[in-house]
Every structure is written in structure tokens, then in C-alpha cells.
Enzyme design. Sequence first.
Site, mmCIF file in Angstrom:
data_model
loop_
_atom_site.group_PDB
_atom_site.id
_atom_site.type_symbol
_atom_site.label_atom_id
_atom_site.label_comp_id
_atom_site.label_asym_id
_atom_site.label_seq_id
_atom_site.Cartn_x
_atom_site.Cartn_y
_atom_site.Cartn_z
ATOM 1 N N LYS A 163 9.246 18.163 -1.298
ATOM 2 C CA LYS A 163 10.218 17.633 -0.359
ATOM 3 C C LYS A 163 11.621 17.589 -0.981
ATOM 4 O O LYS A 163 11.738 17.519 -2.202
ATOM 5 C CB LYS A 163 9.799 16.223 0.082
ATOM 6 C CG LYS A 163 9.900 15.175 -1.038
ATOM 7 C CD LYS A 163 9.638 13.796 -0.497
ATOM 8 C CE LYS A 163 9.751 12.748 -1.568
ATOM 9 N NZ LYS A 163 11.128 12.487 -2.032
ATOM 10 N N TYR A 194 1.929 11.729 -2.624
ATOM 11 C CA TYR A 194 1.121 10.589 -2.184
ATOM 12 C C TYR A 194 -0.245 11.020 -1.677
ATOM 13 O O TYR A 194 -1.207 10.238 -1.721
ATOM 14 C CB TYR A 194 1.871 9.799 -1.108
ATOM 15 C CG TYR A 194 2.658 8.651 -1.684
ATOM 16 C CD1 TYR A 194 2.387 7.340 -1.347
ATOM 17 C CD2 TYR A 194 3.685 8.879 -2.601
ATOM 18 C CE1 TYR A 194 3.098 6.283 -1.892
ATOM 19 C CE2 TYR A 194 4.408 7.843 -3.152
ATOM 20 C CZ TYR A 194 4.108 6.551 -2.799
ATOM 21 O OH TYR A 194 4.820 5.516 -3.359
ATOM 22 N N LEU A 195 -0.372 12.236 -1.213
ATOM 23 C CA LEU A 195 -1.662 12.729 -0.745
ATOM 24 C C LEU A 195 -2.634 12.977 -1.895
ATOM 25 O O LEU A 195 -3.825 13.162 -1.670
ATOM 26 C CB LEU A 195 -1.479 14.010 0.070
ATOM 27 C CG LEU A 195 -0.691 13.860 1.375
ATOM 28 C CD1 LEU A 195 -0.611 15.193 2.109
ATOM 29 C CD2 LEU A 195 -1.328 12.801 2.274
ATOM 30 N N HIS A 257 6.038 10.742 2.929
ATOM 31 C CA HIS A 257 4.997 9.889 2.369
ATOM 32 C C HIS A 257 4.379 8.961 3.418
ATOM 33 O O HIS A 257 3.158 8.912 3.596
ATOM 34 C CB HIS A 257 5.555 9.023 1.234
ATOM 35 C CG HIS A 257 6.136 9.800 0.094
ATOM 36 N ND1 HIS A 257 5.684 11.051 -0.257
ATOM 37 C CD2 HIS A 257 7.114 9.498 -0.797
ATOM 38 C CE1 HIS A 257 6.371 11.483 -1.301
ATOM 39 N NE2 HIS A 257 7.241 10.559 -1.643
ATOM 40 N N LYS A 346 7.879 0.429 6.228
ATOM 41 C CA LYS A 346 8.960 -0.224 5.494
ATOM 42 C C LYS A 346 9.190 0.512 4.184
ATOM 43 O O LYS A 346 8.250 0.702 3.394
ATOM 44 C CB LYS A 346 8.597 -1.685 5.223
ATOM 45 C CG LYS A 346 9.602 -2.454 4.370
ATOM 46 C CD LYS A 346 9.111 -3.888 4.154
ATOM 47 C CE LYS A 346 10.050 -4.687 3.275
ATOM 48 N NZ LYS A 346 9.581 -6.079 3.070
ATOM 49 N N ARG A 354 8.240 -3.563 -7.310
ATOM 50 C CA ARG A 354 7.723 -2.208 -7.115
ATOM 51 C C ARG A 354 6.341 -2.324 -6.494
ATOM 52 O O ARG A 354 5.418 -2.860 -7.104
ATOM 53 C CB ARG A 354 7.632 -1.477 -8.460
ATOM 54 C CG ARG A 354 7.015 -0.086 -8.386
ATOM 55 C CD ARG A 354 7.103 0.606 -9.728
ATOM 56 N NE ARG A 354 6.444 1.900 -9.722
ATOM 57 C CZ ARG A 354 5.246 2.130 -10.232
ATOM 58 N NH1 ARG A 354 4.578 1.131 -10.814
ATOM 59 N NH2 ARG A 354 4.708 3.325 -10.192
#
Length: 548
Positions: A163, A194-195, A257, A346, A354
Site C-alpha cells: 500500500k 495485517y492479513l 488494514h 477507529k 499502542r
Amino acid sequence: YQGFLPPRTTVIGYGRTAYDDTSFRTLLRTFLTKAIRSVSPGQSSPCTAIRRSLDIPAGGELVDANMVEPREPTPMDIDRFLSIVSYVHSTHNYGGLGSEIPRDALELFAAKLDQHKDTHQSANAHNRVFYLALPYEVWPHICALLKQKCMSDSGFNRLVLEKPFGRDTASALELNARLSSVFSEEHIYRMDRYLGKEIVENLLVMRFANRFFSPIWNRDNIKNVQIIFKEPYGAEDQNRTAYFDSQGIMRDVMQNHLLQILALVAMDKPASLSHEDIRDEKLKVLRCVQNIKDEDMVVAQYTAGNGHRGYKEHPSVADDSTAPTFCMAVLYVRNERWDGVPFILKAGKGLNERRSEVRIQLRDVPGDLFSEEQGQGPNEFVLRMQPEEELYLKMTIKKPGLGMNIVPSEMQLSEQWKLVQGYKSAKGIAPRRAYERLILDLIHGFRGHFVRDDELMAAWRVITPALERIDSGKIPMHTYRYGSRGPNEAEALRRSTGHTASIVAKDDVPLDSMPSSEFYFPSAFARKMNLDPSSDGSICLESPTKSQ
């Protein structure tokens, strides 16, 4: 060194930094060495405690028939890997679609590929993977040059892209059209890290391999879903700030994500575990997501706080910048399973901690006998991706004692998994990273963890109208102090969806603020049992507090 790379693999780096093969290998050695975390004598106690919890005999190794047990790489392993690495230096400044790559550098890159092919002429196929860590504007130009000089004629040619995949629907469409003239869709791998995360992979297994989840995974039982991405740092890095200001948090995080996670949470059961069946179901969800209304969105930029300057105080950020560093958006999936259920996305920088997680909150119990009791809270299923991966289910239980008082608690669903992670950490074995999984899938041609072109376009369709209104200044840009929870307007929006805040110990303690030793026994066990590890072990009957 774990044997996952195919034999006769070579890795060729190509970039503007003035490395040769030797200096590039030296750089990589530094990173590889840092990844091997040494274990100090003081860490022997938690490792021993974890061994006992896992029933591992003293001196024995962790054995799990369902996984390949990684070991700590040795200096010889690192040398062996670095021996297959080389580098090509280019003076090219990627200035846009019309910029030309110097032919001498490209010829050298192609020559290295041909040299590797000549060295292994007996191989049945010569497969090539091109990983472009470059601005998306230059992808079509690079791909056209790769087609001229660098493609294999006796194996597959795969393209890996990270990305952003464009900046809106129109640019993504143009980009896909130009790339498809060189690479077919089955050879384009759009990577979303994230996948490849363990928790995200587990989501598919937990949903469809456990009987008790299926009947409740719908609008009749689920009240709302939160998908959260929080970072405690802003865009301080000069180069990163310039990039981020051209994108904003919606393009940088939410369009990829968070929407991918939403699709996995909301998808129906696929016909099989094949990559196309999984991606078909995700696509159905994304096509059912309604456009975001103005009243369902809050965007903001951080101001100075906690010793950090505000976003617009960075030299590379314009005074009239409309790039949000925070966004909350409430999305609705208009289909039979999810109609009316708010999905609260969000994402923000410069926040108080974090944390990345999914929170699936259930509706109240009909005819609840304990509805007036203090301490009653909704059931909630939590999947945390960072800072430490874990799964737990929030429930209401009876408080120990003679009365009938109730208290929110959590059922840990990843205890054994966390113990294994802790054991490996104490042994100095680096945890598996999402990129490792994705690169391995790429090598084997499994595309289920990569984004298909129609998925990409469906995601842009959801986000682009909102982006256009933000970029044109039609959406109010709020502010929040660096290091806070975010703008007050976002909290008001969350409450308006019907979300109920219910805090248990795991929710209220930022895990990244704990000393690493607290992740292990005995202190983690003491906290779970509400014991004071410094005392004689007597049980405290008070409910957990933030300090605990």
C-alpha cells in the site's frame, strides 16, 4: 535456516542507497543479529515457570506435533543466508511516471538474474518474484521495464506491491489497468501485512471451526463491532511526515488494514479454504458496506502535548493541511446478517497507547436477572493484534464471597498460545512476523492473504466519497492533544452507536507499559488471580483496578 526457502534461491536488492554487495550484507547482518534476542541469567526464572506450565521437562525442548518449532539462528545460518544476497545500486530518483531508470543499472540487475539462471541451468523452472517497495506512481513504468529485460521465460513471474494502491477509486482503476498489461491478476500480490498476523488468521479458524460461535454471529446477538488501530507516536520522521501528509490516516490505515479486518469479521462461511473462495466472501461484504455519512465520521489532527509538537508544526506539513491523523467512522453492512449493526472503525496517531484490536460486543441478556446489579457488563469477544497478541472473552461472574455480588471478568482463550510465545521469547527465539507468513504464501502461490483487484476497488468505493469531502474541507477537522485518547467528538460518536464501555483488567492496562518480565509467570499469574506477588500469597477479594 528453517528450510522454508526453496533451494537455489537468490535475493537481489535494488535501490538508490550507495551499497555494494559487501556493505549491503553488513547492513543485513546487523538487523539479523538484532533479531536474535539474547537471554540474560535473570530471565531463567520465567522460562522455568513457563516450562512447568507447559509440562516441558528440564532441559527438554518444546514439542508440538502441529507446528515446526523454530530455533535460534546461528552465525553459520546468517552467513549461509547472506551468501545468496547481492545488491544493485541505482542513481534513479523516482520522480513520477515519466522518470527514466538509468539503463546501466537496469542492465546490471538483468545481468544478475541471467547469471543466476546460467548457474542453475539444470533447474526445471526459473521463477522470479519482483517486490516493489516504491511509490505507486512509478509502478507501471517499472513493470514495463521489467517486462522488457527481466522476466523469466521458464517459470512464474510474480509482482508484490505494498500500500497505498492509489489514492482513490479513479487512480486505483488506472493503476490496475496499467499493471494488468504486464502482469495477469493471478501473478499480482497486493500485500496487506495485517492479513498475515496470527490473530487475523485465527479469526477464520475460530469463527468456522467452533460450533458455539456460528449461532450468535449475527445482528440478533451482536450489538456492535469495534476495529481499533492506535499508535502512541505521530508522524515525526521527516520523510514519513511528507508521505503521510499526502495520504492521511484513512488512506494509510482505514482503507486497507481495517476494511480487510471488517470483511473477515463479517464474511459468511466460504465454500472451501481456497484463496478464491475466501476472497469471494470478503468481496460480498465490502460490496454491502454503505457509504459513510457525515454524521457517522469524526476526523482530527493532533496538537502539541506531552513534549511533542503538533502535526501542523512539522516543517513539511502545510498550514492548511487536510490530512487527518485521527479518524473514527461508523460503517454499516446492509445484508441479512448485519443490517443495523454498527462497525466502529477507529485509527489514529499520537494517541495514549499502542493497540490494535477487534472488539465484538454482544447484546444484553433478555430478561436479565442482574440488570440492576452494579458490575454487570456486556459480553465482549476481544482479538488483540498488538502490542501482544491474545484472545479473550469478557463475561460476568459471581464475585467470591458470601454475597451474590457480580463482577466483570475475562475468559482467556489464548493462554497456551501465550505461554508458547513466552517460552520462545525467553529462549531468545524471535516471534513469527506477518511478513514471513506472507512471503511464504507468495512463494507457494497462495493468494488468500493478498488483496484481489475487485476487493481493492470495493474498498475504495467505500472510502473515496468520504475522502473527497475531507480533502475539500466539507468535513470539520477537529483537534486532540498529543498523547490523549483522541477528540471528544469521537467519544460522543461511539456512545451514540449504543456501544457500552465495560472495563476488565486486561482492557485497562496498556500492555506495552508493562515490564517484559510481567508477561511471564509468576507475576502474570498473580495478577490474573488478583494476588499480590510481593505478599505471602493471600487472596485479595477486591475487584481489579487500573493499577493492578
